[in-house]
Design a protein around this motif. Structure first.
Motif, PDB file in Angstrom:
ATOM      1  N   ILE A 193       0.839  -1.206   0.000  1.00  0.00           N
ATOM      2  CA  ILE A 193       0.000   0.000   0.000  1.00  0.00           C
ATOM      3  C   ILE A 193       0.870   1.251   0.000  1.00  0.00           C
ATOM      4  CG2 ILE A 193      -1.615   1.348   1.408  1.00  0.00           C
ATOM      5  CD1 ILE A 193      -2.907  -1.335   2.211  1.00  0.00           C
ATOM      6  N   ARG A 194       1.949   1.219   0.745  1.00  0.00           N
ATOM      7  CA  ARG A 194       2.837   2.379   0.817  1.00  0.00           C
ATOM      8  C   ARG A 194       3.440   2.703  -0.546  1.00  0.00           C
ATOM      9  NH1 ARG A 194       8.053   4.358   2.104  1.00  0.00           N
ATOM     10  NH2 ARG A 194       9.039   2.399   1.511  1.00  0.00           N
ATOM     11  N   ARG A 195       3.869   1.696  -1.287  1.00  0.00           N
ATOM     12  CA  ARG A 195       4.621   1.919  -2.517  1.00  0.00           C
ATOM     13  C   ARG A 195       3.781   1.830  -3.799  1.00  0.00           C
ATOM     14  NH1 ARG A 195      10.269   1.718  -1.835  1.00  0.00           N
ATOM     15  NH2 ARG A 195      10.397   1.574  -4.099  1.00  0.00           N
ATOM     16  N   ASP A 196       2.709   1.048  -3.786  1.00  0.00           N
ATOM     17  CA  ASP A 196       2.008   0.753  -5.035  1.00  0.00           C
ATOM     18  C   ASP A 196       0.649   1.412  -5.173  1.00  0.00           C
ATOM     19  OD1 ASP A 196       3.869  -1.136  -6.331  1.00  0.00           O
ATOM     20  OD2 ASP A 196       3.476  -2.375  -4.575  1.00  0.00           O
ATOM     21  N   GLN A 235       0.545   8.414  13.198  1.00  0.00           N
ATOM     22  CA  GLN A 235      -0.201   7.971  14.383  1.00  0.00           C
ATOM     23  C   GLN A 235      -0.134   6.452  14.529  1.00  0.00           C
ATOM     24  OE1 GLN A 235      -4.063   9.653  13.580  1.00  0.00           O
ATOM     25  NE2 GLN A 235      -3.557  11.624  14.504  1.00  0.00           N
ATOM     26  N   TRP A 236      -0.241   5.736  13.427  1.00  0.00           N
ATOM     27  CA  TRP A 236      -0.165   4.271  13.493  1.00  0.00           C
ATOM     28  C   TRP A 236       1.227   3.821  13.933  1.00  0.00           C
ATOM     29  CZ3 TRP A 236       2.219   0.697   9.799  1.00  0.00           C
ATOM     30  CH2 TRP A 236       1.979  -0.648  10.133  1.00  0.00           C
ATOM     31  N   ARG A 237       2.254   4.403  13.315  1.00  0.00           N
ATOM     32  CA  ARG A 237       3.631   4.021  13.680  1.00  0.00           C
ATOM     33  C   ARG A 237       3.951   4.413  15.106  1.00  0.00           C
ATOM     34  NH1 ARG A 237       6.176   0.339  10.843  1.00  0.00           N
ATOM     35  NH2 ARG A 237       8.201   1.334  11.128  1.00  0.00           N
ATOM     36  N   ASP A 294       7.748   8.299   3.852  1.00  0.00           N
ATOM     37  CA  ASP A 294       7.555   7.138   4.723  1.00  0.00           C
ATOM     38  C   ASP A 294       6.191   6.502   4.493  1.00  0.00           C
ATOM     39  OD1 ASP A 294      10.020   7.568   5.836  1.00  0.00           O
ATOM     40  OD2 ASP A 294       9.268   8.557   7.642  1.00  0.00           O
ATOM     41  N   TRP A 295       5.191   7.337   4.186  1.00  0.00           N
ATOM     42  CA  TRP A 295       3.804   6.887   4.056  1.00  0.00           C
ATOM     43  C   TRP A 295       3.399   6.594   2.615  1.00  0.00           C
ATOM     44  CZ3 TRP A 295       1.994  10.693   0.947  1.00  0.00           C
ATOM     45  CH2 TRP A 295       2.635  11.941   1.044  1.00  0.00           C
ATOM     46  N   GLY A 296       4.293   6.865   1.661  1.00  0.00           N
ATOM     47  CA  GLY A 296       3.989   6.599   0.268  1.00  0.00           C
ATOM     48  C   GLY A 296       4.329   7.766  -0.638  1.00  0.00           C
ATOM     49  N   TYR A 297       3.907   7.673  -1.905  1.00  0.00           N
ATOM     50  CA  TYR A 297       4.179   8.728  -2.879  1.00  0.00           C
ATOM     51  C   TYR A 297       3.175   9.870  -2.743  1.00  0.00           C
ATOM     52  CZ  TYR A 297       7.441   5.724  -5.410  1.00  0.00           C
ATOM     53  OH  TYR A 297       8.522   4.934  -5.762  1.00  0.00           O
ATOM     54  N   GLY A 298       3.642  11.079  -3.033  1.00  0.00           N
ATOM     55  CA  GLY A 298       2.732  12.219  -3.022  1.00  0.00           C
ATOM     56  C   GLY A 298       3.459  13.530  -2.860  1.00  0.00           C
ATOM     57  N   CYS A 299       2.710  14.609  -3.035  1.00  0.00           N
ATOM     58  CA  CYS A 299       3.290  15.945  -2.901  1.00  0.00           C
ATOM     59  C   CYS A 299       3.573  16.298  -1.444  1.00  0.00           C
ATOM     60  CB  CYS A 299       2.354  16.981  -3.523  1.00  0.00           C
ATOM     61  SG  CYS A 299       0.779  17.196  -2.626  1.00  0.00           S
ATOM     62  N   GLY A 300       2.804  15.694  -0.545  1.00  0.00           N
ATOM     63  CA  GLY A 300       2.989  15.959   0.879  1.00  0.00           C
ATOM     64  C   GLY A 300       2.230  17.171   1.379  1.00  0.00           C
ATOM     65  N   CYS A 313      -2.718  13.884   0.938  1.00  0.00           N
ATOM     66  CA  CYS A 313      -1.392  13.528   1.452  1.00  0.00           C
ATOM     67  C   CYS A 313      -1.284  13.798   2.945  1.00  0.00           C
ATOM     68  CB  CYS A 313      -0.315  14.308   0.713  1.00  0.00           C
ATOM     69  SG  CYS A 313       0.079  13.683  -0.938  1.00  0.00           S
ATOM     70  N   GLU A 314      -1.796  14.932   3.372  1.00  0.00           N
ATOM     71  CA  GLU A 314      -1.713  15.287   4.792  1.00  0.00           C
ATOM     72  C   GLU A 314      -2.460  14.274   5.649  1.00  0.00           C
ATOM     73  OE1 GLU A 314      -3.170  19.264   4.945  1.00  0.00           O
ATOM     74  OE2 GLU A 314      -1.259  20.160   4.275  1.00  0.00           O
ATOM     75  N   LEU A 315      -3.631  13.845   5.184  1.00  0.00           N
ATOM     76  CA  LEU A 315      -4.417  12.875   5.930  1.00  0.00           C
ATOM     77  C   LEU A 315      -3.712  11.525   5.988  1.00  0.00           C
ATOM     78  CD1 LEU A 315      -7.092  12.329   7.405  1.00  0.00           C
ATOM     79  CD2 LEU A 315      -8.118  11.765   5.189  1.00  0.00           C
TER      80      LEU A 315
END
Length: 245
Positions: A202-205, A239-241, A219-225, A230-232
């Motif tokens: 899920i993080r990478r694909d 929070q999970w980690r 850390d959470w995957g691809y995106g603009c951030g 992306c923020e969510l």
């Protein structure tokens, strides 16, 4: 879990499911869960002129990654369907379909809201399910960690389930496994379903970023951030980690 779920899902005549699959975190988690519960699972995506059209490009590879990582699901994963809904882009007025900046509207909703989108998605999913002999529709809408979209709410899903069942004269179930989960809990659900393999997949694909950015891996995957999606996703990952589930 959603009150629309039923204890007998995956047994008896409820053996076939159609998952609304965008290729994002939520729909991929829902697809993984459906593959653990149903004998036959098909997927449905919508091309509605979204600016982040990259999600349509990565859907096939995300599906394939699931069956490669979990060979036991391969025989359960059936046909993928893609329907065009460019009428939503013609209506316009959303930052997901028009080249405008993300902002809040006067009615308190973000301008990422595409009016009628999920209502149309579910209507067409119901029609396809009817033709395919499928009785369960799975969608990753959520009322806990969402942007205020009224067509993601539990009441809307219940109303659509009733309308489709009446209008098609066939009992259809709309399952919403993420309805009452936070993003952190969605990451946790993925881990419970497939351990570190599924979380990393899920993080990478998968793709969530509204800007369609695929060249920045966080850390959470691809995106603009920076966009709301992306923020969510990033906040839920943190929070999970951090054990805040």
């Amino acid at each position: 879990m959603s009150s629309l779920s039923i204890s007998s899902a995956g047994t008896g005549h409820h053996s076939r499911a159609l998952v609304l699959f965008s290729g994002g975190q939520d729909s991929t988690t829902c697809l993984a869960q459906a593959l653990t519960r149903y004998e036959h699972v098909e997927t449905l995506g919508f091309d509605y002129g979204q600016r982040h059209s990259v999600e349509m490009e990565i859907r096939p590879s995300a599906r394939e990654a699931l069956t490669e990582a979990f060979p036991e699901w391969r025989d359960r994963l059936g046909e993928d369907h893609v329907l065009s809904l460019d009428v939503l882009a013609q209506i316009g007025g959303s930052s997901l379909t028009d080249d405008v900046a993300f902002a809040m509207q006067a009615d308190g909703l973000p301008n990422t809201f595409v009016p009628g989108r999920n209502l149309l998605f579910l209507t067409l999913a119901g029609a396809l399910a009817y033709r395919r002999g499928i009785s369960v529709i799975v969608t990753g809408v959520c009322e806990t960690d969402f942007s205020g979209y009224p067509d993601c709410r539990d009441d809307t899903m219940k109303a659509m389930q009733l309308a489709l069942s009446l209008g098609l004269e066939r009992r259809l179930l709309i399952e919403t496994p993420l309805m009452w989960l936070s993003k952190a809990q969605t990451w946790q659900l993925a881990h419970e379903l497939g351990g570190d393999r599924l979380v990393e997949l899920i993080r990478r694909d998968t793709h969530t970023c509204y800007q369609g950015v695929r060249d920045q891996l966080h850390d959470w995957g691809y995106g603009c951030g920076n966009c709301p999606a992306c923020e969510l996703r990033a906040r839920g990952w943190a929070q999970w980690r951090g054990g805040m589930v």
